[in-house]
Motif scaffolding. Structure first.
Motif, PDB file in Angstrom:
ATOM      1  N   GLY A 138     -20.516 -23.739 -36.615  1.00 23.20           N
ATOM      2  CA  GLY A 138     -19.730 -22.537 -37.455  1.00 23.20           C
ATOM      3  C   GLY A 138     -19.145 -21.154 -37.629  1.00 23.20           C
ATOM      4  O   GLY A 138     -19.554 -20.115 -37.786  1.00 23.20           O
ATOM      5  N   THR A 166     -16.477 -14.465 -37.836  1.00 28.70           N
ATOM      6  CA  THR A 166     -15.206 -13.490 -39.366  1.00 28.70           C
ATOM      7  C   THR A 166     -16.412 -13.216 -40.182  1.00 28.70           C
ATOM      8  O   THR A 166     -16.267 -11.810 -40.660  1.00 28.70           O
ATOM      9  CB  THR A 166     -14.126 -15.219 -39.773  1.00 28.70           C
ATOM     10  N   PHE A 167     -16.927 -13.545 -40.469  1.00 30.29           N
ATOM     11  CA  PHE A 167     -18.220 -12.447 -41.869  1.00 30.29           C
ATOM     12  C   PHE A 167     -18.417 -11.702 -41.326  1.00 30.29           C
ATOM     13  O   PHE A 167     -18.359 -10.631 -41.743  1.00 30.29           O
ATOM     14  CB  PHE A 167     -19.375 -13.758 -42.276  1.00 30.29           C
ATOM     15  N   ILE A 175     -18.168 -21.096 -48.702  1.00 32.62           N
ATOM     16  CA  ILE A 175     -17.305 -21.565 -47.103  1.00 32.62           C
ATOM     17  C   ILE A 175     -17.672 -22.638 -46.578  1.00 32.62           C
ATOM     18  O   ILE A 175     -17.108 -22.521 -45.169  1.00 32.62           O
ATOM     19  CB  ILE A 175     -17.438 -19.912 -46.852  1.00 32.62           C
ATOM     20  N   GLN A 234     -17.089 -19.985 -35.638  1.00 31.41           N
ATOM     21  CA  GLN A 234     -16.101 -18.861 -35.769  1.00 31.41           C
ATOM     22  C   GLN A 234     -15.841 -18.007 -37.024  1.00 31.41           C
ATOM     23  O   GLN A 234     -15.745 -17.439 -37.487  1.00 31.41           O
ATOM     24  CB  GLN A 234     -15.264 -19.591 -35.918  1.00 31.41           C
ATOM     25  N   ARG A 235     -16.346 -19.065 -38.083  1.00 35.06           N
ATOM     26  CA  ARG A 235     -16.818 -18.957 -39.960  1.00 35.06           C
ATOM     27  C   ARG A 235     -17.684 -17.532 -39.509  1.00 35.06           C
ATOM     28  O   ARG A 235     -17.861 -16.278 -39.873  1.00 35.06           O
ATOM     29  CB  ARG A 235     -17.675 -20.023 -39.908  1.00 35.06           C
ATOM     30  N   PHE A 244     -22.998 -20.140 -48.126  1.00 35.22           N
ATOM     31  CA  PHE A 244     -22.676 -21.068 -47.400  1.00 35.22           C
ATOM     32  C   PHE A 244     -24.159 -22.477 -47.663  1.00 35.22           C
ATOM     33  O   PHE A 244     -24.708 -21.080 -47.320  1.00 35.22           O
ATOM     34  CB  PHE A 244     -22.277 -20.600 -45.835  1.00 35.22           C
TER      35      PHE A 244
END
Length: 279
Positions: A34, A40-41, A15, A36-37, A158
């Motif tokens: 990162g 979200t996670f 990801i 936002q990533r 990641f």
């Protein structure tokens, strides 16, 4: 990812890269790229935690959301694994974790908690609702949900890159050269946010708008676009060619005044150039 889970595959699902810079606090990092990533996670884990109520998986998910530690007074404290550094997002996330409920109850609970400027943070609650409904609609039995969690915990990966702030920003720029061209102003904004406390975020956001607003006027003009690009490059390298430690410790208001003056000069110069062309 759904296709791999449904097919029973165990191939890793990448990801992306998360770029961080260590802070003075042990095992704490500022996220440079990162955000936002990771957010979200994190929200996905919150939804999983609630859906796993009564299941042994809930404890494992909880361990990824928060951790306990002993402070200098011997008191046990709880710390979230993710602490957003903008406006009142930290309060929203904390309340969401505390409520541990379905989206409707979470929304009502946050709205009734009188968190300032909640309207601008609506996307966090909406994202939680979207992720929660996605899990409910696609993994509607304990067995399916456990299968999803098994894949998420073991095969979703990641890469974390950790370095100092100045190097991190350069790495950030290099990584993103493969996609849409990076805006050096975004790098500058990111750098400034890492240098202030959470209580100053609203002031920083307001000051930043004052700086960038003049640059947004007439940006459809090619000449203006070219000039702004040159200005942005200047702003980016200006910080790192002067003594970094001294400059980065200066107050934001002083930086804001200097940058606003540059922006005003840029707007004036561009306006005069266009007047000359039009005449």
């Amino acid at each position: 990812m759904d296709e791999q889970i449904n097919a029973g595959m165990t191939r890793e699902y990448f990801i992306g890269t998360v770029l961080v810079s260590p802070t003075d606090q042990k095992n704490h990092y500022e996220v440079i790229d990162g955000q936002q990533r990771l957010t979200t996670f994190f929200l996905l884990l919150c939804a999983l935690k609630h859906l796993f109520q009564g299941e042994p998986q809930q404890q494992a998910v909880s361990g990824l959301i928060s951790t306990s530690y002993t402070d200098n007074d011997g008191e046990t404290r709880i710390s979230l694994k993710l602490e957003p550094r903008y406006e009142n997002a930290g309060e929203v996330i904390t309340k969401l974790v505390e409520l541990d409920a379905d989206p409707q109850i979470v929304r009502v609970g946050i709205q009734s908690s009188s968190i300032a400027s909640f309207g601008s943070l609506e996307n966090l609650v909406n994202a939680y609702g979207t992720l929660y409904r996605y899990l409910k609609d696609n993994y509607d039995s304990p067995a399916k949900l456990k299968k999803y969690w098994g894949y998420l915990a073991n095969d979703v990966v990641f890469i974390q890159i950790s370095t100092d702030v100045s190097s991190a920003l350069k790495i950030f720029e290099t990584i993103n050269e493969r996609g849409v061209g990076l805006n050096p102003m975004d790098l500058l904004k990111n750098l400034l946010f890492t240098q202030v406390g959470q209580a100053q975020f609203t002031q920083l956001k307001d000051e930043w708008k004052k700086i960038t607003k003049p640059l947004e006027k007439g940006k459809e003009k090619p000449l203006f676009d070219h000039f702004v690009m040159q200005l942005e490059n200047f702003l980016f390298y200006y910080i790192f060619t002067k003594t970094p430690t001294r400059d980065l410790e200066r107050s934001f208001s002083q930086w804001a005044n200097e940058l606003r003056a540059i922006a005003d000069a840029a707007e004036c110069r561009c306006h005069n150039q266009w007047q000359g062309i039009d005449s």
